[in-house]
Design a protein around this motif. Structure first.
Motif, mmCIF file in Angstrom:
data_model
loop_
_atom_site.group_PDB
_atom_site.id
_atom_site.type_symbol
_atom_site.label_atom_id
_atom_site.label_comp_id
_atom_site.label_asym_id
_atom_site.label_seq_id
_atom_site.Cartn_x
_atom_site.Cartn_y
_atom_site.Cartn_z
ATOM 1 N N LEU A 1 4.303 10.108 -8.204
ATOM 2 C CA LEU A 1 5.445 10.815 -7.623
ATOM 3 C C LEU A 1 4.990 12.000 -6.783
ATOM 4 O O LEU A 1 5.513 12.236 -5.693
ATOM 5 C CB LEU A 1 6.409 11.280 -8.719
ATOM 6 N N LEU A 2 3.997 12.722 -7.279
ATOM 7 C CA LEU A 2 3.457 13.861 -6.543
ATOM 8 C C LEU A 2 2.861 13.395 -5.220
ATOM 9 O O LEU A 2 3.134 13.958 -4.164
ATOM 10 C CB LEU A 2 2.392 14.581 -7.372
ATOM 11 N N ILE A 3 2.097 12.329 -5.285
ATOM 12 C CA ILE A 3 1.473 11.797 -4.069
ATOM 13 C C ILE A 3 2.540 11.313 -3.100
ATOM 14 O O ILE A 3 2.501 11.631 -1.912
ATOM 15 C CB ILE A 3 0.468 10.676 -4.412
ATOM 16 N N SER A 4 3.511 10.568 -3.612
ATOM 17 C CA SER A 4 4.573 10.041 -2.741
ATOM 18 C C SER A 4 5.368 11.156 -2.078
ATOM 19 O O SER A 4 5.619 11.119 -0.871
ATOM 20 C CB SER A 4 5.527 9.160 -3.531
ATOM 21 N N SER A 5 5.757 12.147 -2.863
ATOM 22 C CA SER A 5 6.543 13.232 -2.277
ATOM 23 C C SER A 5 5.709 14.048 -1.304
ATOM 24 O O SER A 5 6.216 14.480 -0.265
ATOM 25 C CB SER A 5 7.134 14.130 -3.370
ATOM 26 N N SER A 6 4.453 14.225 -1.605
ATOM 27 C CA SER A 6 3.600 14.979 -0.692
ATOM 28 C C SER A 6 3.336 14.201 0.584
ATOM 29 O O SER A 6 3.286 14.776 1.660
ATOM 30 C CB SER A 6 2.275 15.335 -1.371
ATOM 31 N N PHE A 7 3.171 12.889 0.467
ATOM 32 C CA PHE A 7 2.996 12.078 1.667
ATOM 33 C C PHE A 7 4.268 12.125 2.502
ATOM 34 O O PHE A 7 4.209 12.160 3.720
ATOM 35 C CB PHE A 7 2.654 10.632 1.327
ATOM 36 N N HIS A 8 5.407 12.127 1.818
ATOM 37 C CA HIS A 8 6.666 12.194 2.544
ATOM 38 C C HIS A 8 6.750 13.508 3.325
ATOM 39 O O HIS A 8 7.096 13.515 4.502
ATOM 40 C CB HIS A 8 7.847 12.072 1.582
ATOM 41 N N ASP B 1 -9.762 4.189 -2.362
ATOM 42 C CA ASP B 1 -8.355 3.957 -2.708
ATOM 43 C C ASP B 1 -7.463 5.053 -2.135
ATOM 44 O O ASP B 1 -6.373 4.777 -1.621
ATOM 45 C CB ASP B 1 -8.169 3.878 -4.223
ATOM 46 N N PHE B 2 -7.923 6.295 -2.223
ATOM 47 C CA PHE B 2 -7.143 7.405 -1.694
ATOM 48 C C PHE B 2 -6.980 7.268 -0.184
ATOM 49 O O PHE B 2 -5.875 7.401 0.348
ATOM 50 C CB PHE B 2 -7.787 8.754 -2.032
ATOM 51 N N ASN B 3 -8.066 6.987 0.502
ATOM 52 C CA ASN B 3 -8.003 6.837 1.957
ATOM 53 C C ASN B 3 -7.108 5.675 2.360
ATOM 54 O O ASN B 3 -6.343 5.775 3.322
ATOM 55 C CB ASN B 3 -9.406 6.663 2.543
ATOM 56 N N ARG B 4 -7.180 4.592 1.615
ATOM 57 C CA ARG B 4 -6.335 3.429 1.890
ATOM 58 C C ARG B 4 -4.860 3.788 1.694
ATOM 59 O O ARG B 4 -4.002 3.421 2.504
ATOM 60 C CB ARG B 4 -6.744 2.268 0.971
ATOM 61 N N GLN C 1 0.423 5.104 3.991
ATOM 62 C CA GLN C 1 1.555 6.018 4.153
ATOM 63 C C GLN C 1 1.745 6.381 5.621
ATOM 64 O O GLN C 1 2.867 6.442 6.119
ATOM 65 C CB GLN C 1 1.342 7.303 3.329
ATOM 66 N N TYR C 2 0.661 6.630 6.310
ATOM 67 C CA TYR C 2 0.720 6.979 7.728
ATOM 68 C C TYR C 2 1.312 5.827 8.546
ATOM 69 O O TYR C 2 2.143 6.035 9.413
ATOM 70 C CB TYR C 2 -0.682 7.335 8.233
ATOM 71 N N ARG C 3 0.877 4.619 8.249
ATOM 72 C CA ARG C 3 1.404 3.445 8.955
ATOM 73 C C ARG C 3 2.884 3.250 8.673
ATOM 74 O O ARG C 3 3.658 2.926 9.573
ATOM 75 C CB ARG C 3 0.636 2.192 8.555
ATOM 76 N N LYS D 1 9.051 3.798 10.343
ATOM 77 C CA LYS D 1 10.370 4.368 10.066
ATOM 78 C C LYS D 1 10.928 5.127 11.263
ATOM 79 O O LYS D 1 12.118 5.303 11.377
ATOM 80 C CB LYS D 1 10.296 5.324 8.861
ATOM 81 N N GLU D 2 10.053 5.610 12.115
ATOM 82 C CA GLU D 2 10.507 6.430 13.252
ATOM 83 C C GLU D 2 10.910 5.586 14.429
ATOM 84 O O GLU D 2 10.573 4.540 14.691
ATOM 85 C CB GLU D 2 9.404 7.403 13.675
#
Length: 153
Positions: A11-18, A137-140, A145-147, A152-153
């Motif tokens: 959740l932390l990672i997802s919200s931070s990526f968001h 794994d982190f870089n992937r 997330q970037y892709r 979405k935009e």
């Protein structure tokens, strides 16, 4: 409890990526990514407090050195290749440029090798392998997330 920790980390990672995807200043985003990376690696390696005490200063110094190297040398090489003048290089100039790039890549490899040797003094081999996997794994995950942000935009 262990599953709860994993869920919270995700959740932390997802919200931070968001929030990363929402824009803002580059330095802040880089710090957010670094914080997420530390949390991710910490979770994946399961370091003891004694290991963590020795590992993180070593890792942070290595990571900073790699980032500086990428920013300085590799970026200048990429800029030079993308400036449109690559087609105008003579064979001799292209060969020299290629040698510079190979030397830079070798320097990065030697730095990684030295880092791994240093890690062997403080971590078991299995945790060093877990570190390599955690970094990948982190870089992937970050790239994914970037892709997804772009779609979405």
């Amino acid at each position: 409890m262990k599953n709860f920790k994993k869920i919270m980390l995700l959740l932390l990672i997802s919200s931070s990526f968001h929030s990363f995807a929402q824009g803002g200043r580059f330095k802040e985003k880089r710090e957010q990514i670094k914080t997420l990376k530390v949390a991710f690696i910490t979770d994946k390696l399961g370091l003891t407090s004694a290991e963590a005490e020795k590992f993180w200063p070593l890792y942070n110094a290595f990571d900073e050195k790699q980032n500086d190297f990428r920013q300085q040398k590799m970026r200048s090489y990429m800029d030079r290749m993308n400036d449109g003048n690559i087609d105008n290089l003579s064979d001799k100039e292209a060969s020299g440029f290629l040698s510079q790039i190979e030397n830079a890549e070798d320097e990065m490899y030697q730095s990684r090798k030295k880092f791994t040797t240093s890690l062997k003094a403080i971590l078991p081999a299995i945790k060093i392998l877990k570190l390599k996997k955690a970094e990948e794994d982190f870089n992937r995950t970050l790239l994914k997330q970037y892709r997804n942000k772009g779609r979405k935009e």
